[in-house]
Design a protein around this motif. Structure first.
Motif, PDB file in Angstrom:
ATOM      1  N   ASP A  36      34.056  37.261  44.717  1.00 40.77           N
ATOM      2  CA  ASP A  36      33.296  38.382  44.161  1.00 40.77           C
ATOM      3  C   ASP A  36      33.393  38.271  42.640  1.00 40.77           C
ATOM      4  O   ASP A  36      34.454  38.524  42.064  1.00 40.77           O
ATOM      5  CB  ASP A  36      33.875  39.704  44.654  1.00 40.77           C
ATOM      6  CG  ASP A  36      33.078  40.914  44.191  1.00 40.77           C
ATOM      7  OD1 ASP A  36      32.454  40.864  43.101  1.00 40.77           O
ATOM      8  OD2 ASP A  36      33.093  41.926  44.912  1.00 40.77           O
ATOM      9  N   ALA A  64      32.093  40.055  40.308  1.00 36.54           N
ATOM     10  CA  ALA A  64      32.229  41.326  39.590  1.00 36.54           C
ATOM     11  C   ALA A  64      33.665  41.830  39.573  1.00 36.54           C
ATOM     12  O   ALA A  64      34.148  42.319  38.557  1.00 36.54           O
ATOM     13  CB  ALA A  64      31.316  42.386  40.194  1.00 36.54           C
ATOM     14  N   THR A  65      34.358  41.702  40.696  1.00 34.56           N
ATOM     15  CA  THR A  65      35.727  42.223  40.772  1.00 34.56           C
ATOM     16  C   THR A  65      36.776  41.148  40.530  1.00 34.56           C
ATOM     17  O   THR A  65      37.926  41.460  40.255  1.00 34.56           O
ATOM     18  CB  THR A  65      36.002  42.847  42.155  1.00 34.56           C
ATOM     19  OG1 THR A  65      35.955  41.814  43.153  1.00 34.56           O
ATOM     20  CG2 THR A  65      35.013  43.952  42.468  1.00 34.56           C
ATOM     21  N   ARG A 111      37.783  39.184  42.922  1.00 32.15           N
ATOM     22  CA  ARG A 111      38.519  38.977  44.180  1.00 32.15           C
ATOM     23  C   ARG A 111      38.135  37.642  44.800  1.00 32.15           C
ATOM     24  O   ARG A 111      36.958  37.332  44.958  1.00 32.15           O
ATOM     25  CB  ARG A 111      38.242  40.106  45.160  1.00 32.15           C
ATOM     26  CG  ARG A 111      38.874  41.415  44.747  1.00 32.15           C
ATOM     27  CD  ARG A 111      38.444  42.543  45.664  1.00 32.15           C
ATOM     28  NE  ARG A 111      38.717  42.231  47.061  1.00 32.15           N
ATOM     29  CZ  ARG A 111      39.527  42.920  47.832  1.00 32.15           C
ATOM     30  NH1 ARG A 111      40.154  43.971  47.353  1.00 32.15           N
ATOM     31  NH2 ARG A 111      39.710  42.580  49.086  1.00 32.15           N
ATOM     32  N   GLN A 136      43.605  37.922  43.014  1.00 31.33           N
ATOM     33  CA  GLN A 136      42.867  38.576  41.933  1.00 31.33           C
ATOM     34  C   GLN A 136      42.702  37.616  40.765  1.00 31.33           C
ATOM     35  O   GLN A 136      43.660  37.262  40.100  1.00 31.33           O
ATOM     36  CB  GLN A 136      43.589  39.840  41.462  1.00 31.33           C
ATOM     37  CG  GLN A 136      42.834  40.617  40.415  1.00 31.33           C
ATOM     38  CD  GLN A 136      41.474  41.115  40.912  1.00 31.33           C
ATOM     39  OE1 GLN A 136      41.390  41.755  41.953  1.00 31.33           O
ATOM     40  NE2 GLN A 136      40.419  40.796  40.183  1.00 31.33           N
ATOM     41  N   PRO A 155      38.112  39.005  36.401  1.00 36.08           N
ATOM     42  CA  PRO A 155      36.693  39.239  36.703  1.00 36.08           C
ATOM     43  C   PRO A 155      35.807  38.870  35.520  1.00 36.08           C
ATOM     44  O   PRO A 155      36.249  38.903  34.368  1.00 36.08           O
ATOM     45  CB  PRO A 155      36.625  40.738  37.003  1.00 36.08           C
ATOM     46  CG  PRO A 155      37.840  41.323  36.386  1.00 36.08           C
ATOM     47  CD  PRO A 155      38.878  40.238  36.311  1.00 36.08           C
ATOM     48  N   GLU A 173      30.268  41.906  32.588  1.00 32.96           N
ATOM     49  CA  GLU A 173      28.883  42.116  33.019  1.00 32.96           C
ATOM     50  C   GLU A 173      27.910  41.190  32.298  1.00 32.96           C
ATOM     51  O   GLU A 173      27.015  40.607  32.914  1.00 32.96           O
ATOM     52  CB  GLU A 173      28.477  43.572  32.817  1.00 32.96           C
ATOM     53  CG  GLU A 173      27.078  43.863  33.317  1.00 32.96           C
ATOM     54  CD  GLU A 173      26.677  45.316  33.156  1.00 32.96           C
ATOM     55  OE1 GLU A 173      25.501  45.606  33.410  1.00 32.96           O
ATOM     56  OE2 GLU A 173      27.517  46.155  32.782  1.00 32.96           O
TER      57      GLU A 173
END
Length: 185
Positions: free
Chosen positions: A129, A131-132, A134, A145, A148, A151
């Motif tokens: 992911d 964005a996060t 993960r 983790q 990230p 944006e």
């Protein structure tokens, strides 16, 4: 509309391809093929480390690497070859700064994720992911983790890199494409 097998935007799903520490740009994109057409160059991607990689990697697969991934020269052919082969993302313990910059510039997602090499085996299903940050091993359900992506960087990647983003920006402002077309692809 995406199919049931297509991950949502910002999510990458594929098989894990594991590589060790200090994978340099000459291993990624051998200098002997530097002036060859892209179709020829990609056939030799990582061949010295895993001769099957270029033939067997599938669109969306995730390259998982140790420390100092992409070290060596500033060869932009290295991330370009991975993107052309369909690699969905590179997740590494650490990245060489020049590789990071070149990857983002051409639209190849990259993440730094401590502990990632210990959490995956070759071929494990992986979900990333952006964005996060993960990173999930879907076989073991281990979740790590990574740092990230901001944006703006995700927008740049979604656009396909710096040049496609500049083209869109110029067109949206009615300025035409001008000098951007002179840069090539």
């Amino acid at each position: 509309m995406p199919s049931a097998d297509t991950p949502p935007a910002g999510m990458i799903r594929g098989r894990a391809w594991l590589f060790g520490d200090d994978i340099n740009t000459d291993l990624l994109a051998p200098g002997a093929y530097a002036v060859a057409p892209l179709a020829e160059r990609v056939r030799h991607t990582l061949e010295a480390v895993n001769p099957r990689f270029a033939d067997e990697v599938r669109r969306g697969d995730v390259l998982i690497a140790g420390t100092n991934f992409g070290c060596g020269s500033s060869r932009e052919h290295a991330p370009e070859a991975l993107k052309a082969l369909g690699v969905g993302c590179v997740v590494a313990e650490s990245l060489a700064r020049i590789f990071l910059r070149n990857a983002v510039a051409i639209g190849l997602p990259v993440l730094v994720c401590p502990g990632v090499t210990a959490a995956f085996a070759q071929g494990d299903p992986v979900q990333v992911d952006l964005a996060t940050g993960r990173v999930t091993n879907e076989r073991t359900r281990t979740v790590l983790q990574a740092s990230p992506l901001p944006e703006m960087m995700r927008e740049l990647l979604a656009a396909g890199g710096v040049l496609p983003m500049l083209r869109r920006l110029a067109e949206s402002q009615g300025a035409g494409r001008g000098w951007i077309d002179d840069l090539g692809a």
